[in-house]
Enzyme design. Sequence first.
Site, mmCIF file in Angstrom:
data_model
loop_
_atom_site.group_PDB
_atom_site.id
_atom_site.type_symbol
_atom_site.label_atom_id
_atom_site.label_comp_id
_atom_site.label_asym_id
_atom_site.label_seq_id
_atom_site.Cartn_x
_atom_site.Cartn_y
_atom_site.Cartn_z
ATOM 1 N N GLY A 1 0.825 -1.211 0.000
ATOM 2 C CA GLY A 1 0.000 0.000 0.000
ATOM 3 C C GLY A 1 0.848 1.246 0.000
ATOM 4 O O GLY A 1 2.060 1.188 -0.213
ATOM 5 N N ASN A 2 0.221 2.378 0.217
ATOM 6 C CA ASN A 2 0.954 3.645 0.260
ATOM 7 C C ASN A 2 0.331 4.560 1.307
ATOM 8 O O ASN A 2 -0.667 4.227 1.925
ATOM 9 C CB ASN A 2 0.969 4.295 -1.127
ATOM 10 N N ARG A 3 0.951 5.720 1.505
ATOM 11 C CA ARG A 3 0.596 6.602 2.621
ATOM 12 C C ARG A 3 -0.501 7.614 2.305
ATOM 13 O O ARG A 3 -0.725 8.535 3.075
ATOM 14 C CB ARG A 3 1.832 7.369 3.089
ATOM 15 N N SER A 4 -1.159 7.487 1.170
ATOM 16 C CA SER A 4 -2.191 8.477 0.849
ATOM 17 C C SER A 4 -3.343 8.407 1.852
ATOM 18 O O SER A 4 -3.863 7.328 2.139
ATOM 19 C CB SER A 4 -2.725 8.225 -0.561
#
Length: 225
Positions: free
Chosen positions: A29-32
């Site tokens: 995943g990512n930090r958005s």
Amino acid sequence: LGLFDLAGRHVVVSAGGTREALDPVRFLGNRSSGLQGYALARTAVARGARVTLVSANASLPDPAGAHVVPVGSAREMREAVLAAAEDADAVVMAAAVADFRPAEYVDSKIKKVPGGEPAPIRLVKNPDILAELGAGKRPDQVVVGFAAETDDVLANGREKLKRKGCDLLVVNEVGADLTFGRPDNAAVVLGADGSATDVPRGPKEDLADVVWDLVAARLGGHDRD
Ligand code: C5P
């Protein structure tokens, strides 16, 4: 700038960050946070638009008056965005879409083998939704992308705007806690017409309103059906 300058328009906003599953319990995943996309959805509702918000893994309250379509992965986001884009006047891709996903999904939780080495994770490319929208857009449709850059922000932004075929590209400088999860943002909005609009650091709503100003100006010449 009329108060309801998006009245009668259908706009699609993507928000959040996609998750690419490795097994039933793990993902890449990512930090958005989704804050910028949700701000875009709220401000578009306030300006009179019909809003479809395609939301990936954002832990935020549904914006009142928007139609929220929850998705998980990039491929799910692609389906939802392309379907909603069919009759849309504008599409704004604020989501952080994973460029890659694990080549295979393992049906049951991946086990560690005692004493063994971890298995490498092989990745494959995800579809580029924004590039697809840019390539397939109707002449009366406005397509907006976001680009998070750490260096050569403007040069990389110009190149990306062209490559993805969008009308507007919102270029953010990221890194050092500049954007993700923060309520404020700063950006330059590049136009395919060569324009550059500087948006000083401020609430994500302010940047959202600048984006809608630029979108509304580009929609202005086209009658709605
Ligand atoms: O190439 P890059 O990931 O920097 O591009 C960012 C822009 O492209 C964002 O608007 C993002 O929503 C969109 N994007 C996409 N599909 C991908 C990767 C990015 O639509 N697979």
